[in-house]
Design a protein around this motif. Structure first.
Motif, PDB file in Angstrom:
ATOM      1  N   ILE A 180       0.828  -1.199   0.000  1.00  0.00           N
ATOM      2  CA  ILE A 180       0.000   0.000   0.000  1.00  0.00           C
ATOM      3  C   ILE A 180       0.866   1.255   0.000  1.00  0.00           C
ATOM      4  CG2 ILE A 180      -1.629   1.337   1.384  1.00  0.00           C
ATOM      5  CD1 ILE A 180      -2.925  -1.302   2.202  1.00  0.00           C
ATOM      6  N   LEU A 233       0.705   3.971  -2.793  1.00  0.00           N
ATOM      7  CA  LEU A 233       0.146   5.252  -2.386  1.00  0.00           C
ATOM      8  C   LEU A 233       1.035   6.408  -2.842  1.00  0.00           C
ATOM      9  CD1 LEU A 233      -2.335   6.269  -0.813  1.00  0.00           C
ATOM     10  CD2 LEU A 233      -0.907   6.320   1.239  1.00  0.00           C
ATOM     11  N   MET A 260      -2.781   3.193  -6.228  1.00  0.00           N
ATOM     12  CA  MET A 260      -3.756   2.579  -5.335  1.00  0.00           C
ATOM     13  C   MET A 260      -4.985   2.090  -6.090  1.00  0.00           C
ATOM     14  SD  MET A 260      -2.896   2.275  -2.187  1.00  0.00           S
ATOM     15  CE  MET A 260      -4.515   2.022  -1.475  1.00  0.00           C
ATOM     16  N   SER A 287      -6.392  -1.754   1.884  1.00  0.00           N
ATOM     17  CA  SER A 287      -6.496  -0.594   1.000  1.00  0.00           C
ATOM     18  C   SER A 287      -7.706   0.258   1.359  1.00  0.00           C
ATOM     19  CB  SER A 287      -6.601  -1.049  -0.459  1.00  0.00           C
ATOM     20  OG  SER A 287      -5.455  -1.760  -0.854  1.00  0.00           O
TER      21      SER A 287
END
Length: 267
Positions: A45, A49, A224, A243
């Protein structure tokens, strides 16, 4: 083998025991392990991100700058030909979904004109300044699409805010003092009219992180949105759960930032 897998992923206890174990791991920053990639979900993540923020930060900034300027001009000169032109442009763009804007951008700038790549983040095999230029080249179209999708709403909201501020008592007092129109607009009306825009822009920052899935899928941008899309298609539940948690936190933090900024800049 099934019993071993249930024990490995902590599915052999009751629902309350599983939930308690999940919360304990969450406190320590452990979002589980990806079924597909066999790596910690948090690492996946954080990596994606950062790539998503490469798109949304310039898009939100550009949409804010041009939205405030064009909206202020349209609101200050409400009823004029320029106001009608800006308002019609923003309404047309606002009525087109972001995914359709992306497809139109690909059609015009990639397939017809051939000035931008069709997708991906880089061409590969580049370093230094060449890598930066190539990254910006690949970012141009998706950032432009995200900017246009948010710009239209910003223009309409800023125009409405400026029109309301023009009718306020402080604007009347400024006019009776004989101040110039430019001074009234930039020193008196804009600081008050921009307050709703702070809320809108900061909330856009939170929601665009979760709402960029279609754009990232369209331009094959490995952020993402694409991570969530692949997690849904591959039944990778730990990645999907982590997420959604992170995206929810982004929205909540954006809301908090909005409240703090409004308290600081409210004239």
């Amino acid at each position: 083998m099934l019993q071993e897998l249930e024990q490995e992923y902590g599915l052999d206890g009751s629902l309350w025991e599983q939930y308690d174990a999940y919360l304990n791991r969450l406190v320590h920053g452990d979002l589980g392990q990806s079924y597909k990639n066999k790596v910690p979900v948090l690492d996946l993540i954080l990596w994606r991100l950062g790539r998503t923020f490469r798109l949304i930060l310039p898009a939100v900034a550009l949409a804010a700058i041009f939205g405030i300027l064009l909206g202020a001009i349209a609101g200050w000169r409400s009823g004029s030909r320029l106001d009608r032109l800006i308002s019609r442009f923003s309404l047309i763009v606002y009525s087109i979904p972001g995914y359709c804007l992306g497809m139109l951008g690909l059609l015009v700038f990639c397939f017809w004109l051939g000035i931008v790549p069709s997708g991906g983040m880089t061409s590969g095999g580049l370093t230094g300044a060449a890598y930066t230029r190539d990254l910006l080249w690949h970012m141009a179209l998706p950032v432009g699409v995200l900017t246009m999708s948010k710009l239209a709403y910003n223009i309409q909201m800023m125009r409405s805010s400026v029109v309301n501020a023009k009718r306020a008592d402080f604007a009347l007092v400024a006019r009776t003092k004989g101040l110039s129109g430019r001074r009234i607009l930039f020193r008196h009306i804009l600081p008050n009219a921009a307050l709703p825009m702070i809320t809108i822009i900061t909330m856009q920052m939170g929601f665009i992180v979760s709402g960029s899935m279609m754009i990232e899928q369209l331009f094959n941008w490995d952020g993402m949105g694409l991570l969530v899309y692949k997690a849904i298609g591959g039944n990778d539940y730990p990645v999907l759960q982590g997420s959604l948690l992170v995206l929810t936190v982004c929205v909540v933090l954006s809301n908090l930032l909005s409240d703090l900024l409004c308290a600081l800049v409210d004239p």
